[in-house]
Design an enzyme around this catalytic site. Structure first.
Site, PDB file in Angstrom:
ATOM      1  N   GLU A 108       0.855  -1.195   0.000  1.00 49.27           N
ATOM      2  CA  GLU A 108       0.000   0.000   0.000  1.00 49.27           C
ATOM      3  C   GLU A 108       0.890   1.245   0.000  1.00 49.27           C
ATOM      4  OE1 GLU A 108      -3.785   1.361   2.540  1.00 49.27           O
ATOM      5  OE2 GLU A 108      -1.874   1.807   3.504  1.00 49.27           O
ATOM      6  N   HIS A 113      -4.327  10.607  14.362  1.00 44.80           N
ATOM      7  CA  HIS A 113      -4.013   9.228  14.755  1.00 44.80           C
ATOM      8  C   HIS A 113      -3.726   9.170  16.255  1.00 44.80           C
ATOM      9  CE1 HIS A 113      -1.569   5.465  14.739  1.00 44.80           C
ATOM     10  NE2 HIS A 113      -2.498   5.113  13.864  1.00 44.80           N
TER      11      HIS A 113
END
Ligand code: 0O2
Length: 244
Positions: free
Chosen positions: A150, A166
């Site tokens: 990815e 995050h």
């Protein structure tokens, strides 16, 4: 005893499984570093600011496989989890994200499996990034394994936002209060405004077509450059002058 043999076999199978992803990651990272270095030499401007990579931990692989209701076997995990190997590229401007993605995905051995354009279509929380899942052949001693990697491409402003979000997400154990979520959405909008403004400025400066020495020569491991002869001559003349 049989259990111990089973565990030890499983451990080496897991290591072998992860090695293929590590090699896939190495291949993609090399491709990106080649582009980065080549840009440094051949062009006045380098769109790639920073590159990081990571392999998902075994705990997080198994957790995600269970969450996605995938069979918790190596084959099941291989087919379902496409982000075990991940590379993140930070770039300066929004248009760079698409340019970098094009440069990588038009390479012959890179097969594009999926593209999620969270820049054009941000997540409801404000998350922006271009995600490209590629499949890449890894040549090993006895086999060729196709590995998914990815690639996340985002601007510095998007990366700044995502890192903080995050941290907040985990700090509140995924139960973030609505007031903070609203602030995060507003911060994402501000980050986007900055991206648009900076790109506009960059385009305006580029149109001026003047050569400006920028920061492209900066690297993570800066080395002293050889001192040109004329600089040495100037220094020598200055020294003689001072001792008179
Ligand atoms: P980590 O720690 O980066 O490994 P899917 O596989 O499509 O079913 P998934 O995996 O959620 O679902 O796909 P998606 O949306 O492409 O997100 C994958 C990764 O993008 C995440 O990996 C994050 O790195 C990043 N990401 C996605 N959404 C957000 C977000 O809202 N905020 C931040 N900060 N990052 C995001 P992991 O495995 O969740 O985490």
């Amino acid at each position: 005893m049989n259990d111990l043999v089973g565990i030890s076999e499983l451990r080496s199978e897991f290591t072998r499984f992860m090695m293929a992803y590590k090699f896939g990651l190495d291949e993609v990272t090399t491709k990106i570093n080649i582009l980065k270095d080549e840009f440094g030499y051949a062009h006045e401007y380098n769109p790639i600011e920073h590159v990081t990579s990571r392999l998902k931990s075994p705990e997080s692989i198994v957790r995600k496989a269970i969450r996605k209701e995938a069979p918790v076997t190596f084959d099941g995990i291989r087919k379902t989890l496409l982000d075990i190997a991940g590379v993140r590229i930070t770039c300066s401007f929004i248009s760079d994200a698409y340019e970098i993605s094009d440069m990588l995905t038009r390479q012959r051995d890179v097969n594009v499996v999926d593209v999620k354009d969270y820049i054009a279509h941000p997540k409801p929380n404000g998350y922006k990034s271009l995600h490209v899942i590629v499949e890449i052949p890894v040549f090993m001693s006895d086999r060729v394994e196709n590995v998914f990697v990815e690639i996340q491409i985002r601007t510095i402003a998007m990366d700044f936002w995502a890192s903080l979000e995050h941290k907040i997400f985990y700090k509140y154990d995924r139960e973030v209060p609505e007031s903070i979520l609203a602030e995060l959405r507003a911060a994402a909008a501000t980050a986007h405004e900055l991206d648009v403004k900076m790109e506009r400025l960059h385009d305006a400066v580029t149109e001026l077509d003047v050569s400006v020495e920028d920061d492209a020569h900066r690297t993570d491991d800066a080395q002293p450059q050889p001192v040109p002869r004329d600089v040495l001559e100037t220094l020598a003349a200055w020294r003689i002058d001072r001792t008179r």
